[in-house]
Each structure stands twice: as structure tokens, then as C-alpha cells.
Design an enzyme around this catalytic site. Structure first.
Site, PDB file in Angstrom:
ATOM      1  N   SER A  57      38.574  45.810  23.878  1.00 48.41           N
ATOM      2  CA  SER A  57      37.547  46.585  23.196  1.00 48.41           C
ATOM      3  C   SER A  57      36.715  45.746  22.244  1.00 48.41           C
ATOM      4  O   SER A  57      35.861  44.996  22.665  1.00 48.41           O
ATOM      5  CB  SER A  57      38.189  47.776  22.488  1.00 48.41           C
ATOM      6  OG  SER A  57      37.226  48.779  22.309  1.00 48.41           O
TER       7      SER A  57
ATOM      8  N   ASP B  44      27.666  35.439  26.366  1.00 51.76           N
ATOM      9  CA  ASP B  44      26.297  35.688  26.829  1.00 51.76           C
ATOM     10  C   ASP B  44      25.275  34.851  26.070  1.00 51.76           C
ATOM     11  O   ASP B  44      24.268  34.417  26.640  1.00 51.76           O
ATOM     12  CB  ASP B  44      25.960  37.176  26.695  1.00 51.76           C
ATOM     13  CG  ASP B  44      26.725  38.037  27.691  1.00 51.76           C
ATOM     14  OD1 ASP B  44      27.263  37.473  28.659  1.00 51.76           O
ATOM     15  OD2 ASP B  44      26.780  39.265  27.502  1.00 51.76           O
TER      16      ASP B  44
ATOM     17  N   LYS C 224      38.590  47.310  28.563  1.00 53.06           N
ATOM     18  CA  LYS C 224      38.237  48.590  27.950  1.00 53.06           C
ATOM     19  C   LYS C 224      36.796  48.519  27.461  1.00 53.06           C
ATOM     20  O   LYS C 224      36.480  47.752  26.555  1.00 53.06           O
ATOM     21  CB  LYS C 224      39.165  48.910  26.785  1.00 53.06           C
ATOM     22  CG  LYS C 224      38.807  50.222  26.108  1.00 53.06           C
ATOM     23  CD  LYS C 224      39.703  50.479  24.923  1.00 53.06           C
ATOM     24  CE  LYS C 224      39.253  51.742  24.202  1.00 53.06           C
ATOM     25  NZ  LYS C 224      37.932  51.601  23.585  1.00 53.06           N
TER      26      LYS C 224
END
Length: 772
Positions: free
Chosen positions: A467, A478, A492
Site C-alpha cells: 500500500s 517512475d 494492494k
């Protein structure tokens, strides 16, 4: 099914379905309270209307609730027979009506039968101890019964329990315990188990039933009763008001497992590990209440209290016998910080030729924040980001060359903390995208320019990184800001909201509890999702657990993977050129590293053991297997200081029944001022409408920290002995972290000898580097 018929129907059905459970002393029949029935209706209103995956509470959902509730009572199929299940089946399509009509007779009837069956099984198990066992017989015990069929009749359960008790006996026998001691140990074990089940109360049953409903919608939706909700808040803000002692059950006593530094217990100097609390009183002159035999969380409720109030403890010292002299102690409660779960730093020195690279490590167990304190304007409110920023400043003063953020076993926490923490390592920009049930997408952004650390960075993850951890790792990946190293993460990708039912019902006292429900899904800034797939590392380490066994993909009702358009962001660097070089160096180094080879061999052994569902009950075969594993362990330990798996394949898996008394909340070996174990996954942020990001704190078992099996449960060892076992496990060399440090040191060496490479893989290019 027509709801108007429900009350009459259920009352009629329960009578003939079963013989009435006997209401023995210590085992009263439980039933729902009016407030619980009302709380169920309030919870249903939110779950059916405002959930990200709104699902009607109807007959189809009733069948799912029935299945999960039955599994929560007897998931290993050790107590109920097929006949019991067949009789329970009449409730399959009636549990929806039970909630709407505020008549929870059915789930409580199921629980009361469960409690009776536990009593039957424990009585049978204890009777077997007088007879002993023949360990020369060739037979096996199936300890993993998750997918096993229900026993057709009681005689089949008898045989299963005979083998179960025989296995418990054999484990102790292999640990060189005498028969007399084995009988005493197991008899006490089974009696204590029955006591814990009989101590379950109406709130436990209600929470279990409502969790069966909530988790039938999707895996990360839960119900928290008032006591669980309180513990939940403590876990997020890492503080409580109490005496600062980690407590655990010790037979009928509540014992001190650890003293929290700086707390009232520590400052008094009058409590020590192993001391047993036998009585608790309120105020300087309050009557002492005997708490021997009480549930741990009930004792906790007595000990915790408002800051600056006095609690009186009657203590039996650790070194005193049962009839020893009791000591009276007055302590003034204070705010106690739970630093064990706070961010910490360390430095690893890595030799690189003639140079030594200093690698700073920040270990972060959870993304915590004290939202109440922040809202009150407390300038010193607890926050993961604030703590990490401070530690980064200290590491810069220490002149580290690179930083590793260690998120192994970090189940997540606050969405805001994940965003803010990412902001320490990027200039500014979007961190994560959040899509609500209506399909609207918003980006959570770091709006603060500048970085607390702009140098070489790595993020260490494993399967239990979930999470908020995945949000952070995905954003770092990224942006090209740092290397992701380790295992694919949990997977998750959902956001939860914590709804205080007492708030919405305008209750003055905590009565209804809270609902944690999924209200949104988060997406990477590149448009992808961590849901099901997790974050794939740039440099992968051996898998400690299969995805089918642990992680989002192991849930049968997890939300599917999907994607959305990417956010507007610009990567700050490109790590692609350096990754192949680092992978090659990692492979060459670990091929020659004995500790790493042992680590991989340990993992292979554990995965092999986990794949097995049965264990031999023949002493000679079991001893041979144990001796082979012990020889292997010693051989590896002589070559390195890495930890090894347990010597007995049944040393952990077969303990499930003893560790989880049916629907009782599982407890830690110790908790601050005691209390039931709770997930460190949400934030309570000033009202039901606020976003609260949940992670369920998936906690992967650290199979490499297991010592040789002694056949005992944690609460059957002396506390000092158990603490020492934990210390030995912690003192083992962390070969995974060491290798991550070497990988980052390799990157530093490459960029400091190649300014063009540095310009591609560091933010602001070579300006952030120095040439060796």
C-alpha cells in the site's frame, strides 16, 4: 427472502437445529446486544452505499458471509463435523435479513456450538495424554487442512486429534523433554486454550461476524469494535497514555515482557522483565482488583488511562514463587511513545577496492502520523516524514554516500505520509493518482520544492511491503529517482476510509465501533496500478513466499488490475543504463558470497517445507529429518552468521490452533500496556469524510529468523528465555540489507567515475556528485 418473516423464521430454526449447548461455569452462552444489532445496520448503510465496490446485502452476499464466518470459526476444520455444517447451512441465505431485522441470533448460535465443540475436543485431547503414543507406527499427520473436507463424523475428528496431540508430544520428545514434563506441558496448553476460548465475549463474536460481512465485499474492508478501534489509533500515532510496559500472558498472569524507555514504568525503576501483575487499582486509594486469569486486553483496559492519573499495581516479582511476597506500586500515567515502530537510521560501511562507501539506512516499519495532534496544532506531532527528514539531515552530517530506505514488512499506513515522504526525494510534482467510486481521478502532489536527499538512493522491499510502501516505491521508480531492490511487493492498490459509527450516530460514548471500507483505488503516475501486480524491483532477490500464498493475488475477491492515463510528470533521471551493470555485479558477487548462498539455500528449504502438507509421526523418521536439518544448519552457521529455518518442519505451521483461539483477536508476544494485535494501516483524520489509506499491514513470516524448534508455544517459555531467542534472531547478520548496500555502493562507484552516466541517473546530473 422476505425480511418480515425473518424473526419468526430464525427463532423457529434455531430450536430444532442443535441440541442446546450446555451453559457450563466459565462458558456462558453469548448473544448480541441491542447496540451491536444497531451497529450492524449502521455499518450496512455505509458498506452498501459508499463502498468503492458497492454490493447489496442480499441472499447472495449472505452466502459469502456464511462461508467466511464459518471459516473464521473453524478454518482448519478441527471442530465441526459435516453434520454441524449441514445444520448451519440453513442460515446461508438468512444472514442478510438477520442484519436488517437486528436479530443476530443465528451467528451467535453458530458460535455457541463452536465453543461447545472446542470443549469436546480439548477434553478428548487431554484424555489422550494419560495413554501415551506408539512412535514406531508409520503414519502421517496432515497439519495444513485449509482445503481438507469436513470430518464426516466424530470418530474422524477423534483420529485427527489423536494425530495432532501425538505430533505435539513428538515435537517435545525430539527436544529431549521427559514424558512427565510433556504431559504437564500439553495438559496445561490445552487447558489454557480452552480458557481463552471461553473468555471470548459478545464483542469478539460480533466483530468476527461483521468482519466476515465486510471482507466478503473485498479483502481490505473491515469492522473494528470499540476496543480494536482504540488500539488502531494507538498504532497510527505511535503513542498512548499508560505506564509504558510491554505485557504478555504468562499462564494465568499478565507479565512484563519489556519496559519502554522513558515511560513511567522505566522511570520508577521498580518493575522488571518477568514481573507479574496480579492486581490493578485506580487512583491513590482505589481498591485493588484481582486480575489473575483475566484476558490480556481486559487487564490493559485497567492499566491504561488518562495522562497524570494514578494506577496502582499489585506485583508478584519475577524471582518469587507463586506464594511469594507481593509488592505494591503506584505509577502516574504519562504519554508513552512507541519508538519500536518509528523510523530509525544506521550506517553500513562497504569496501569498494581501496575505498569505503558509507551507506545510510533508514528503516521505516510503517507510515505513521498522529493526526489528532496535528489537527490540534501540536508542533511536535508524530510523523514518519518528519522523522525521516530529521534522520536524513543526520546522515548528511555523517557524510554518507548513498541512502537506502528499508520498507521490508512495511504494510503501509497514511496516504498523506506516503506522498510527503516521496517529496523528500523529488523536487515537486504528482506522487500518486486516486480514482474514487464515481470515476473521478485526482493526483496527490508534493508541492514543496527541493529535496532533503538528492544523492544516490535505493528502496528495499519485500512481499510484505504494501500500500503506502508501494505508492512510495512506485513513485521513486517512475521518476527514475532511485533503485528498487528486493521482491515484488504485496499488490494492494486500494484506499480505505475509516468511518466512526459513533460519530454518525451521535453517540457520546464509543459503542458502535468503526468501519474501514475501500473508497478508492490508487494508480501510479505512469497510469499503471500496483493492484495485484505490486511493484517489480529493478534488481530482484530470491522470493521468500509464493504469490499464491501471500499477497493481494492470494485473495479470492481482490479487485482486478486496471490502468488509467498517466499524470503529467517528468522523470528526473534514467536508471536504465546502470541497472544491467548492477545486476551483473550483484550476480558475480553473490555467486561467491557464502552467506548469500546460505540465504538462498535457507529460502529453498523453507519453501520446500511449506509446500508439504503432512508430517511423519514416526519418531525414527522424524528424528532423522531433524538431525539432517540440524547438521545443515550448523554447517551453514559455521560458514556464515546467517539465520536458518527451524529444524522441525511442523514447528510453526501446526501451531495455528494454539495461536488463534477461534475468533479471538490474535495477540502479539507483547504489546505496549498489552492489548490485542491490530493492523497498522489507517489514519484517523478528523471525521468520516476524510481519506484514510489502509494497508492491512500484511506481515510476511520471517522464516530465516527461526531458531531450532523446542516444541513450545511462546507463552510456555520463560519470558527471559523467549526474549533471548528473539535477540539471537535479531543479531543474525542481515545479508539482504548488506547486499542492497553493496548494490548502491556499486552505483556510486560507477557514477563517480563517469560524469556522463551520473548526469543521466541522478537528479540535476553530475552537480550532485563528486569524482573519486
Amino acid at each position: 427472502m422476505r425480511k418480515l418473516l425473518l424473526t419468526v423464521a430464525l427463532t423457529a430454526l434455531i430450536g430444532p437445529a442443535f441440541a442446546k449447548p450446555t451453559e457450563e461455569a466459565g462458558a456462558p452462552l453469548l448473544k448480541a446486544t441491542p447496540s451491536q444489532a444497531e451497529a450492524a445496520v449502521w455499518a450496512t448503510r455505509f458498506l452498501t452505499r459508499f463502498h468503492y465496490k458497492p454490493t447489496p446485502l442480499d441472499d447472495a452476499m449472505s452466502e459469502q458471509i456464511f462461508k467466511r464466518y464459518l471459516d473464521s470459526l473453524d478454518g482448519d476444520k478441527l471442530f465441526f463435523t459435516q453434520a454441524d455444517v449441514d445444520k448451519f447451512s440453513q442460515y446461508k441465505d438468512k444472514l442478510d435479513d438477520a442484519i436488517y431485522d437486528q436479530d443476530l441470533t443465528a451467528p451467535y448460535a453458530m458460535f455457541n456450538i463452536y465453543q461447545q465443540r472446542v470443549g469436546d475436543r480439548v477434553a478428548y485431547a487431554r484424555a489422550l495424554l494419560a495413554k501415551g503414543f506408539d512412535f514406531g507406527v508409520e503414519e502421517t499427520y496432515q497439519y495444513d487442512r485449509e482445503k481438507a473436507p469436513w470430518a464426516k463424523e466424530t470418530s474422524e475428528l477423534d483420529d485427527l486429534w489423536r494425530k495432532r496431540v501425538k505430533n505435539d508430544w513428538l515435537r517435545l520428545k525430539l527436544a529431549n523433554k521427559a514424558d512427565k514434563d510433556i504431559r504437564e506441558t500439553l495438559d496445561k496448553r490445552y487447558a489454557n486454550y480452552l480458557d481463552r476460548v471461553r473468555q471470548l465475549n459478545s464483542e469478539d463474536v460480533f466483530q468476527t461476524f461483521m468482519n466476515a460481512y465486510a471482507s466478503s465485499i473485498e479483502p481490505h474492508t473491515n469492522y473494528l469494535g470499540p476496543r480494536a478501534s482504540e488500539n488502531f489509533d494507538i498504532a497510527m500515532k505511535l503513542s498512548l497514555e499508560g505506564i509504558g510496559a510491554v505485557l504478555q500472558r504468562d499462564d494465568d498472569y499478565t507479565a512484563i515482557r519489556e519496559i519502554v524507555p522513558g515511560g513511567p514504568a522505566a522511570l520508577s525503576g521498580k518493575l522488571k522483565v518477568g514481573d507479574r501483575i496480579v492486581g490493578v487499582g485506580q487512583g491513590e486509594h482505589g481498591q485493588i482488583v484481582d486480575v489473575i486469569g483475566w484476558r490480556l486486553d481486559d487487564v490493559v483496559e485497567k492499566i491504561r488511562g488518562a495522562k497524570d492519573t494514578v494506577v496502582r499495581l499489585e506485583v508478584l516479582p519475577a524471582d518469587a514463587g507463586p506464594d511469594g511476597k507481593h509488592v505494591m506500586l503506584d505509577l502516574t500515567r504519562k504519554k508513552v511513545s512507541i519508538e519500536e515502530q518509528a523510523a530509525k537510521k544506521s550506517i553500513i560501511d562497504v569496501k569498494d577496492g581501496e575505498r569505503t562507501r558509507k551507506i545510510g539506512v533508514i528503516s521505516l516499519p510503517t507510515f505513521y502520523q498522529d493526526f489528532d495532534a496535528r489537527r490540534r496544532g501540536d508542533r511536535n506531532y508524530k510523523s514518519a516524514t518528519r522523522d525521516v527528514e530529521r534522520l536524513l539531515g543526520e546522515l548528511k552530517t555523517d557524510k554518507v554516500d548513498g541512502v537506502i530506505v528499508d520498507l521490508r514488512n512495511n504494510g503501509g499506513g497514511s496516504l498523506a505520509e506516503a506522498t510527503d515522504l516521496t517529496g523528500l526525494f523529488i523536487d515537486k510534482g504528482p506522487v500518486v493518482q486516486v480514482r474514487n467510486a464515481g470515476g473521478q481521478v485526482e493526483a496527490e502532489e508534493d508541492g514543496n520544492p527541493g529535496m532533503a536527499w538528492d544523492g544516490p538512493l535505493a528502496v528495499l522491499v519485500n512481499r510484505a511491503s504494501a500500500s503506502a510502501s508501494e505508492i512510495f516505491a512506485a513513485a521513486i521508480q517512475d521518476y527514475g529517482r532511485g533503485l528498487i531492490v528486493g521482491e515484488p511487493t504485496f499488490g494492494k492498490g486500494t484506499v480505505q476510509n475509516l468511518v466512526d459509527l459513533d460519530d454518525v450516530a451521535h453517540n457520546e460514548k464509543p459503542t458502535f465501533g468503526e468501519v474501514k471500507m475501500t473508497i478508492a483505488q490508487f494508480f501510479r503516475i505512469n497510469g499503471g496500478s500496483t493492484q495485484l501486480r505490486g511493484v517489480t524491483p529493478d534488481i530482484s532477490f530470491p522470493l521468500t513466499v509464493d504469490a499464491k500464498d501471500f499477497g493481494e493475488s492470494s485473495y479470492d475477491n481482490a479487485l482486478p488490475w486496471t490502468s488509467i492515463p498517466p499524470a503529467k510528470y517528468a522523470p528526473v533521471a534514467d536508471l536504465k543504463p546502470v541497472v544491467p551493470m548492477l545486476v551483473e555485479r550483484h550476480g558475480a558477487r553473490t555467486a561467491k558470497n557464502v552467506e548469500w548462498q546460505n540465504f538462498e539455500a535457507d529460502i529453498a528449504d523453507v519453501r520446500k517445507l511449506r509446500a508439504e502438507k503432512t508430517v511423519s509421526l514416526n519418531e525414527q523418521a522424524r528424528r532423522k529429518e531433524r538431525d539432517e536439518q540440524e547438521a545443515k544448519r550448523k554447517s551453514r552457521d559455521q560458514a556464515s552468521n546467517s539465520a536458518t529455518p527451524a529444524a522441525d518442519p511442523a514447528s510453526k505451521t501446526v501451531q495455528k490452533i494454539h495461536e488463534n483461539a477461534g475468533v479471538q483477536p490474535r495477540t502479539r508476544k507483547g504489546d505496549v500496556d498489552g492489548g490485542a494485535e491490530i493492523a497498522l494501516d489507517d489514519k484517523k483524520n478528523g471525521g468520516a469524510a476524510q481519506k484514510r489509506e489502509n494497508t492491512d499491514n500484511p506481515s510476511a513470516k520471517d522464516e530465516n529468523a527461526v531458531l531450532q524448534d523446542d516444541g513450545l508455544q511462546p507463552d510456555e517459555r520463560s519470558i527471559t528465555s523467549d526474549v533471548e531467542r528473539e535477540k539471537q534472531a535479531k543479531d543474525k547478520r542481515d545479508v539482504v540489507l548488506d547486499e542492497a548496500a553493496h548494490i548502491l555502493a556499486d552505483e556510486i562507484g560507477l557514477i563517480r567515475t563517469d560524469t556522463k552516466l551520473a548526469a543521466r541517473i541522478l537528479p540535476y546530473g553530475a552537480a550532485s556528485t563528486q569524482v573519486d
